[in-house]
Enzyme design. Sequence first.
Site, PDB file in Angstrom:
ATOM      1  N   GLY A  27      62.568   4.180   1.836  1.00 16.69           N
ATOM      2  CA  GLY A  27      61.334   4.753   2.309  1.00 16.69           C
ATOM      3  C   GLY A  27      60.367   3.970   2.911  1.00 16.69           C
ATOM      4  CG  ASP A  49      64.941  -0.561  10.215  1.00 12.66           C
ATOM      5  OD1 ASP A  49      65.526  -1.137  11.135  1.00 12.66           O
ATOM      6  OD2 ASP A  49      64.419  -1.025   9.238  1.00 12.66           O
ATOM      7  CE  LYS A  58      68.982  -2.965  12.139  1.00 10.94           C
ATOM      8  NZ  LYS A  58      67.436  -3.444  11.354  1.00 10.94           N
TER       9      LYS A  58
END
Length: 361
Positions: free
Chosen positions: A222, A276, A305
Site C-alpha cells: 500500500g 508499480d 523497471k
Amino acid sequence: MKNLFLFCRAGYEKDCAAEIQQRAGMLNVGGFVKANNNDAFVVYQCFDAEGAELLARELLLDTLIFARQMFVCGDLIRDLPSDDRVSPLVAALEGVSRGGELRVETPDTNEAKELSAFCRKFTVPLRQALKKSGTLLDKENARRPIVHVCFVAPGQAYAGYSLSNNSSPHFGGIPRLKFPADAPSRSTLKLDEAFIHFIPKEEQETRLRSGMNAVDLGACPGGWTYQLVRRGMFVAAVDNGPMNDKLMETGQVTHHMADGFRFEPARKNVYWLVCDMVEKPARVAELMEAWAINGWFKEAIFNLKLPMKSRYKEVATILENMAAILKENGVADFQMRCKHLYHDRDEVTVHLWLRPNSPWN
C-alpha cells in the site's frame, strides 16, 4: 562557457551521456561527453562556443530522462587555493551578471557529500563576493539566472549558471521528502515525488483533489495507495497480496484480490491510475496502452523497471512505441513524460495525461 554540466544518479552516467549526446545532436549542437562511472554527473563539451547556452535555452530539462539538473559552465577549476577559493570562482563567473540565486552544490555521491558542510559555510563569503562583483543581485530574484558552483572534490569545482525557467527548483535536482512514519513502505516516496515533479503546484488542487477515484495496480502493501488516500481519494487497490491494515481502516480503500494485468474497473470514473509492478517494462507499457485506449483513466503514473544495459535506448524505444500505438488507436491528445526520479532506483517513472480537451476523453 562551452560546457553543459548534468547531475544524475551515480551509476547512470552512461545513460545520461547517451541521452545528452543524442538530444544535443537533434539540436545540431556538436560536442562530446566526459563522464566517469559513479561520479553522479556528466559534462557535455560543445565544439561551438555558443552551444552550451543554446542547449540550456532550447533543451527542456523536463524532457530529459536521466538528468536531474543542468547548468552551463566552463572547464573544471582545479587546485583552488585553501587560503582564497573565492577569487578564482568570482573570476570564472565573470561572464554571468545579475544572477538571482546562488547554489553551492555537490554531486550525489558519498564522497562528494562529505563536502556538504564546507559548501554551506562557503556559500556566505562567496555570495558576498559575487554580489560585489555584480554576478549576483543584492536580493534573490526567481526570474533571474541561477548561479551554480559544484564542488566535485576538495579544491575542484565547476562554476556556471542555469536559466530559472529551465531548471530544477532543488539543489542538485533532489527534492527533500520526509518518509511518513505511518506509511506501509518506503516506495510511497516514489509516488509522492512523482506528484511533485509532474503536477505543477498551482494545479495540484484540481488534479489531485479529494474525492477522486483512483486505481492502484500491484498495490500491496500500500505504499502508493497511501499517497492517494492522504490526498482524500477513494482507491481500488488491486493485488493478490495483503494490504496494510491502517489503510483499510480509512474506509477509502477497496481491496481487489486480483491480477493487475487482468483487472478491469467496474465503473469508468477513474481519474488516477498508478502502477508499480515488478514486471518487464514492455509488458507494463502494454497494460498502460490498453487502459488508455479504453479511456479508463485521465492521468496515470507508472514505473518501468530498467534492464542492466542500454537503459536509455530501451526506455526511449518503449516510449516511442507507446506514443505510436496510442495515436494509431485514436488517442490523439495526450502528454507523456518520463523521469529517473531521486527515489527511483533501477526504474523510471512515467506520467501519462489524457488531456481533458481530447474529444474521446
